[in-house]
Design an enzyme around this catalytic site. Structure first.
Site, PDB file in Angstrom:
ATOM      1  N   GLY A   1       0.811  -1.365   0.147  1.00  0.00           N
ATOM      2  CA  GLY A   1      -0.167   0.066  -0.048  1.00  0.00           C
ATOM      3  C   GLY A   1       0.684   1.348  -0.067  1.00  0.00           C
ATOM      4  O   GLY A   1       0.703   2.191  -0.737  1.00  0.00           O
TER       5      GLY A   1
ATOM      6  N   ARG B   1      -7.825  -3.040  -1.560  1.00  0.00           N
ATOM      7  CA  ARG B   1      -7.885  -1.686  -0.781  1.00  0.00           C
ATOM      8  C   ARG B   1      -8.311  -0.481  -1.237  1.00  0.00           C
ATOM      9  O   ARG B   1      -8.112  -0.235  -2.494  1.00  0.00           O
ATOM     10  CB  ARG B   1      -6.369  -1.694  -0.091  1.00  0.00           C
ATOM     11  CG  ARG B   1      -5.857  -2.890   0.668  1.00  0.00           C
ATOM     12  CD  ARG B   1      -4.758  -2.760   1.274  1.00  0.00           C
ATOM     13  NE  ARG B   1      -4.484  -1.816   2.177  1.00  0.00           N
ATOM     14  CZ  ARG B   1      -3.234  -1.633   2.686  1.00  0.00           C
ATOM     15  NH1 ARG B   1      -2.294  -2.299   2.313  1.00  0.00           N
ATOM     16  NH2 ARG B   1      -2.980  -0.685   3.548  1.00  0.00           N
TER      17      ARG B   1
ATOM     18  N   SER C   1      -3.506   9.650   7.847  1.00  0.00           N
ATOM     19  CA  SER C   1      -2.699   8.890   7.192  1.00  0.00           C
ATOM     20  C   SER C   1      -1.510   9.377   6.526  1.00  0.00           C
ATOM     21  O   SER C   1      -1.445  10.253   5.943  1.00  0.00           O
ATOM     22  CB  SER C   1      -3.463   8.346   5.797  1.00  0.00           C
ATOM     23  OG  SER C   1      -2.755   7.582   4.842  1.00  0.00           O
TER      24      SER C   1
ATOM     25  N   ASP D   1       0.347  -0.259  13.097  1.00  0.00           N
ATOM     26  CA  ASP D   1       0.624  -1.331  12.610  1.00  0.00           C
ATOM     27  C   ASP D   1       1.023  -2.447  13.633  1.00  0.00           C
ATOM     28  O   ASP D   1       1.338  -3.645  13.389  1.00  0.00           O
ATOM     29  CB  ASP D   1       1.855  -1.387  11.654  1.00  0.00           C
ATOM     30  CG  ASP D   1       1.841  -0.592  10.441  1.00  0.00           C
ATOM     31  OD1 ASP D   1       0.531  -0.481   9.973  1.00  0.00           O
ATOM     32  OD2 ASP D   1       2.632  -0.173   9.764  1.00  0.00           O
TER      33      ASP D   1
ATOM     34  N   LYS E   1      -6.252  -2.271   6.044  1.00  0.00           N
ATOM     35  CA  LYS E   1      -4.740  -2.567   5.985  1.00  0.00           C
ATOM     36  C   LYS E   1      -4.736  -3.950   5.114  1.00  0.00           C
ATOM     37  O   LYS E   1      -5.578  -4.099   4.308  1.00  0.00           O
ATOM     38  CB  LYS E   1      -4.190  -2.711   7.339  1.00  0.00           C
ATOM     39  CG  LYS E   1      -4.220  -1.615   8.308  1.00  0.00           C
ATOM     40  CD  LYS E   1      -3.313  -0.403   7.598  1.00  0.00           C
ATOM     41  CE  LYS E   1      -3.252   0.652   8.670  1.00  0.00           C
ATOM     42  NZ  LYS E   1      -2.750   1.861   8.085  1.00  0.00           N
TER      43      LYS E   1
ATOM     44  N   ARG F   1      -7.802  -6.118   9.722  1.00  0.00           N
ATOM     45  CA  ARG F   1      -7.059  -6.699  11.088  1.00  0.00           C
ATOM     46  C   ARG F   1      -7.702  -6.813  12.261  1.00  0.00           C
ATOM     47  O   ARG F   1      -7.570  -7.490  13.021  1.00  0.00           O
ATOM     48  CB  ARG F   1      -5.820  -5.753  11.332  1.00  0.00           C
ATOM     49  CG  ARG F   1      -4.714  -6.038  10.355  1.00  0.00           C
ATOM     50  CD  ARG F   1      -3.635  -5.203  10.385  1.00  0.00           C
ATOM     51  NE  ARG F   1      -2.471  -5.443   9.520  1.00  0.00           N
ATOM     52  CZ  ARG F   1      -1.521  -4.828   9.187  1.00  0.00           C
ATOM     53  NH1 ARG F   1      -1.254  -3.690   9.740  1.00  0.00           N
ATOM     54  NH2 ARG F   1      -0.574  -5.283   8.271  1.00  0.00           N
TER      55      ARG F   1
ATOM     56  N   ARG G   1       1.590  -9.195   8.918  1.00  0.00           N
ATOM     57  CA  ARG G   1       1.607  -8.891  10.451  1.00  0.00           C
ATOM     58  C   ARG G   1       0.575  -9.829  11.121  1.00  0.00           C
ATOM     59  O   ARG G   1       0.721  -9.893  12.282  1.00  0.00           O
ATOM     60  CB  ARG G   1       1.356  -7.247  10.507  1.00  0.00           C
ATOM     61  CG  ARG G   1       2.376  -6.339  10.040  1.00  0.00           C
ATOM     62  CD  ARG G   1       2.532  -4.962  10.693  1.00  0.00           C
ATOM     63  NE  ARG G   1       3.106  -4.012   9.725  1.00  0.00           N
ATOM     64  CZ  ARG G   1       4.390  -3.944   9.622  1.00  0.00           C
ATOM     65  NH1 ARG G   1       4.978  -4.868  10.268  1.00  0.00           N
ATOM     66  NH2 ARG G   1       4.871  -3.067   8.850  1.00  0.00           N
TER      67      ARG G   1
HETATM   68  C1  S3P Z   1       2.827   3.930   6.340  1.00  0.00           C
HETATM   69  C2  S3P Z   1       1.848   4.660   6.754  1.00  0.00           C
HETATM   70  C3  S3P Z   1       0.847   3.801   7.570  1.00  0.00           C
HETATM   71  C4  S3P Z   1       1.259   2.351   7.939  1.00  0.00           C
HETATM   72  C5  S3P Z   1       1.895   1.894   6.803  1.00  0.00           C
HETATM   73  C6  S3P Z   1       3.107   2.470   6.367  1.00  0.00           C
HETATM   74  C7  S3P Z   1       3.750   4.866   5.518  1.00  0.00           C
HETATM   75  O1  S3P Z   1      -0.244   3.593   6.632  1.00  0.00           O
HETATM   76  O2  S3P Z   1       0.121   1.549   8.206  1.00  0.00           O
HETATM   77  O3  S3P Z   1       2.456   0.296   7.166  1.00  0.00           O
HETATM   78  O4  S3P Z   1       5.082   4.410   5.228  1.00  0.00           O
HETATM   79  O5  S3P Z   1       3.591   6.050   5.268  1.00  0.00           O
HETATM   80  P1  S3P Z   1      -1.519   4.628   6.561  1.00  0.00           P
HETATM   81  O6  S3P Z   1      -0.854   5.911   6.030  1.00  0.00           O
HETATM   82  O7  S3P Z   1      -2.700   3.990   5.790  1.00  0.00           O
HETATM   83  O8  S3P Z   1      -1.993   5.044   8.068  1.00  0.00           O
END
Ligand code: S3P
Length: 470
Positions: free
Chosen positions: A125, A153, A198, A350, A377, A381, A425
């Site tokens: 993601g 997602r 986020s 996470d 996620k 989760r 995870r």
């Molecule tokens: C991340 C942000 C988080 C986290 C992901 C890594 C990043 O996601 O859960 O594993 O590197 O910016 P969200 O931005 O959706 O909260």
């Protein structure tokens, strides 16, 4: 030729050996089940692989400079390697030398070339969302896809602000991947208040802002990890942060050149979380983890476990390459349940699956709320954790936005099989449950662990864990 794009899951590692031309290794994942047996205690020292968030950002920003950026400690997990592949498809040179140092020769801000195929970000993601921020700065079309988990997602959180900046998206129903995005001739700078906390959305808008004339600002009412802001500064960008307590405004002037730099990636606190919880829950354990990222936006789990009675000490606190780093010392102890403040969620987003495992061996109830984001996620989760705990004899209540776990005051029963749901995870959290349980726990497919923590079972075995392949 190295195939780095396509519709199928694959990982390519380019290796640069100064006496040889570039070579590559291509791996395909096959599902494999693994059982974690009850462990007596964990003892020893280790390093965990590099931080995933920082690794993605290093490859992307390195690809936007002219000159050589070197990165040591890069996470060589599937997610990050997929981002490396995408940056190559955009025309950056991204290579690993025989000492494990990565060398990136970029194309400059707005200098990337149109990829010849579909960019497959696998399970990542962060990779796909940050790259979309870069893609919109170029007046050509980029095509993105991912694995079954990533294709389920939501992407609207990224598409909406980038559309406001002038990009055009074409996507599946529900704003899901695969999607195509075309950058406009000239991007518009925006001021954007994040509707969800986020760091991925914040970072995508800031990366897009690099390509827009004028100032792009992101407003967050709940602070999220600030690796992008820190690293942009490390690359010489002018980023300002106004911190008004409950409101943070991050602003970036566009059309700035980035300077190549040298980055050392610290160990990932989200990976350290698994040996930390396993050691904290097993009396008699004593584990030291060196060189772990200690950015305050990532240390919520340590704070929470300490409130639960865990003995965790941060040693040699220092700053490396613009990021706080420390060594962690963990001693096994008895834990008690607590109410986790919901506002702490972004600093440990996470880590909730493995925190729920710690809660399973604590005394009393642990209440975790404010976690609606966990439903989108790599898997849902909240559902995955609730099902996995219940199937292993741990009383748990699944809320719309959280979990209430009633601890077993010692070793949970275990004995169940948990579906990993393509979520690294979930796989690792329930292997930890197996280690601290009375009867062990089986995970149906541990192959997703390769996305973020290659070598997980070997490192844990060195500390005293026992696994059986099925
Ligand atoms: C991340 C942000 C988080 C986290 C992901 C890594 C990043 O996601 O859960 O594993 O590197 O910016 P969200 O931005 O959706 O909260």
């Amino acid at each position: 030729m190295v195939i780095t794009i396509g519709w199928f899951p694959r990982v390519a590692i380019h290796t640069r050996n100064r006496s040889m031309n570039s070579t590559h290794i291509t791996q395909n994942r096959t599902a494999s089940a693994l059982t974690a047996s009850p462990a007596r205690s964990l003892v020893g020292g280790l390093r965990v692989p590099g931080d995933k968030s920082i690794s993605h950002r290093a490859l992307i920003l390195g690809g936007l400079t002219v000159g050589e950026t070197t990165v040591s400690g890069l996470l060589e997990g599937e997610d990050v390697l997929a981002t490396a592949g995408a940056m190559r498809a955009y025309g950056a040179e991204v290579e690993r030398d025989s000492d494990g140092v990565w060398h990136i020769h970029g194309c400059g801000v707005s200098g990337l070339g149109e990829p010849a195929g579909v960019l497959d970000l696998g399970n990542s993601g962060t990779g796909v969302r940050l790259l979309m921020g870069v893609a919109v700065g170029h007046a050509f079309t980029s095509f993105f896809t991912g694995d079954e988990s990533l294709r389920s997602r939501p992407m609207d959180r990224i598409c909406h602000p980038l559309e406001a900046m002038g990009a055009t998206f074409l996507y599946r129903t529900g704003d899901r991947l695969p999607l195509a995005v075309t950058g406009p001739k000239s991007l518009r700078p925006i001021t954007y208040e994040l509707p969800v906390p986020s760091a991925q959305v914040k970072s995508a808008v800031l990366l897009a802002g690099l390509h827009a004339p004028g100032v792009t600002s992101v407003i967050e009412t709940a602070a999220t990890r600030d690796h992008s802001e820190r690293m942009l500064r490390g690359f010489g960008a002018d980023v300002t942060v106004e911190d008004g307590g409950d409101r943070r405004v991050i602003s970036l002037a566009g059309h700035q050149e980035l300077r190549p730099t040298t980055i050392h990636v610290p160990g990932d606190p989200s990976s350290a979380a698994f040996p930390v919880v396993a050691a904290a829950c097993l009396p008699g354990s004593s584990v030291r983890i060196d060189g772990v990222g200690a950015n305050p936006m990532r240390t919520g789990l340590i704070e929470t476990l300490r409130e639960m009675g865990a003995k965790i000490t941060l040693l040699n606190e220092r700053e490396e390459g613009g990021e706080p780093v420390a060594d962690l010392q963990i001693e096994g102890s008895e834990l008690r349940g607590i109410e986790v403040p919901p506002e702490r969620a972004p600093t440990m987003i996470d880590e909730y699956p493995v925190l729920a495992v710690a809660a399973a061996c604590a005394s009393g109830r642990t209440v975790m709320r404010g976690l609606a984001e966990l439903r989108v996620k790599e898997s849902d989760r909240l559902s995955a954790v609730a099902t996995g705990l219940a199937d292993n004899g741990v009383p748990v209540e699944e809320l719309e936005d959280g979990l209430i776990v009633t601890g077993c005051e010692g070793k949970p029963q275990g004995g169940g099989t948990v579906a990993a749901r393509l979520d690294h995870r979930i796989a690792m959290a329930f292997l930890v449950l197996g280690m601290i349980s009375r009867n062990g726990v089986t995970i149906d497919d541990v192959s997703p662990i390769e996305t973020s923590f290659p070598g997980f079972s070997d490192l844990m075995t060195n500390l005293g864990a026992e696994f059986q392949t099925q």
